[in-house]
Design a protein around this motif. Structure first.
Motif, mmCIF file in Angstrom:
data_model
loop_
_atom_site.group_PDB
_atom_site.id
_atom_site.type_symbol
_atom_site.label_atom_id
_atom_site.label_comp_id
_atom_site.label_asym_id
_atom_site.label_seq_id
_atom_site.Cartn_x
_atom_site.Cartn_y
_atom_site.Cartn_z
ATOM 1 N N GLY A 59 0.784 -1.230 0.000
ATOM 2 C CA GLY A 59 0.000 0.000 0.000
ATOM 3 C C GLY A 59 0.808 1.266 0.000
ATOM 4 N N PRO A 60 0.110 2.382 -0.078
ATOM 5 C CA PRO A 60 -1.343 2.464 -0.243
ATOM 6 C C PRO A 60 -1.782 1.986 -1.632
ATOM 7 C CG PRO A 60 -0.375 4.662 -0.281
ATOM 8 C CD PRO A 60 0.740 3.699 -0.019
ATOM 9 N N LEU A 61 -2.992 1.424 -1.668
ATOM 10 C CA LEU A 61 -3.512 0.937 -2.928
ATOM 11 C C LEU A 61 -5.026 1.036 -2.945
ATOM 12 C CD1 LEU A 61 -3.047 -2.940 -3.065
ATOM 13 C CD2 LEU A 61 -2.759 -1.643 -1.027
ATOM 14 N N SER A 62 -5.579 0.948 -4.126
ATOM 15 C CA SER A 62 -7.028 1.065 -4.282
ATOM 16 C C SER A 62 -7.703 -0.198 -3.759
ATOM 17 C CB SER A 62 -7.396 1.273 -5.751
ATOM 18 O OG SER A 62 -7.181 0.079 -6.479
ATOM 19 N N ASP A 95 -7.875 10.309 -3.235
ATOM 20 C CA ASP A 95 -6.732 10.631 -4.087
ATOM 21 C C ASP A 95 -6.794 12.121 -4.410
ATOM 22 O OD1 ASP A 95 -5.087 11.012 -6.436
ATOM 23 O OD2 ASP A 95 -5.116 8.840 -6.693
ATOM 24 N N LYS A 103 -7.726 5.474 -1.834
ATOM 25 C CA LYS A 103 -6.548 4.641 -1.555
ATOM 26 C C LYS A 103 -6.672 4.138 -0.128
ATOM 27 C CE LYS A 103 -4.042 5.242 -5.296
ATOM 28 N NZ LYS A 103 -3.687 4.191 -6.189
ATOM 29 N N ARG A 105 -4.701 2.921 3.128
ATOM 30 C CA ARG A 105 -3.392 3.069 3.769
ATOM 31 C C ARG A 105 -3.460 2.424 5.146
ATOM 32 N NH1 ARG A 105 -1.965 6.211 7.609
ATOM 33 N NH2 ARG A 105 -3.764 7.568 7.429
#
Length: 161
Positions: A59-62, A95, A103, A105
């Motif tokens: 991460g961070p990721l969707s 975002d 995102k 986290r």
């Protein structure tokens, strides 16, 4: 004579290969039990522990990217993220470039709790690794990494039908 040696060598290789597969199955069970125990300690479901680890590592990721990495349906991931957010383990952040995008986290202030839950295993692994040289550890790491890749591929095949 050489065909006997080749046959015996092939049998020995099959036995050794089968022993590795059996050991990996045992490892998978023990790691699953460890993660269940960690989940119990942290008051998280086993799936939630795995997703939290992915967010910490990737991460961070969707949410979509996390669902793909976890091999989960996006709707299922929504429930996981709701639990992790409610528990204070992750934060959903907008975002800056695209306010519609979110995102995920990991909340770094909670990492100590996760590390503490895995402390026994981490200590055992340090002791275990101390018995191997650098080249041996590199070989073991390569094998584990390649095994994980093979497992990922097999899981994707199963999901694809």
């Amino acid at each position: 004579m050489s065909s006997v040696v080749n046959t015996e060598g092939a049998r020995a290789h099959r036995r050794a290969s089968a022993a590795v597969r059996e050991s990996l199955r045992g490892l998978a069970v023990q790691l699953s039990l460890l993660n269940q125990g960690v989940g119990g300690r942290l008051e998280l479901k086993g799936t939630d522990v795995g997703c939290l680890d992915l967010v910490n590592r990737l991460g961070p990721l969707s949410p979509t990217a996390l669902a793909k990495a976890a091999g989960m349906h996006p709707a299922t991931m929504t429930g996981v993220l709701d639990r992790l957010e409610k528990g204070g383990w992750v934060a959903r952040e907008r975002d800056e470039a695209d306010r519609r995008a979110v995102k995920i986290r990991a909340r770094k202030d909670r990492n100590g709790e996760v590390l503490q839950a895995y402390a026994g295993m981490n200590t055992a692994m340090e002791e275990l690794c101390a018995g191997y040289g650098v080249e041996e550890l590199e070989l073991i790491n390569d094998f584990i990494r390649r095994t994980a890749t093979a497992g990922q591929g097999a899981a994707e095949e199963l999901r694809a039908g």
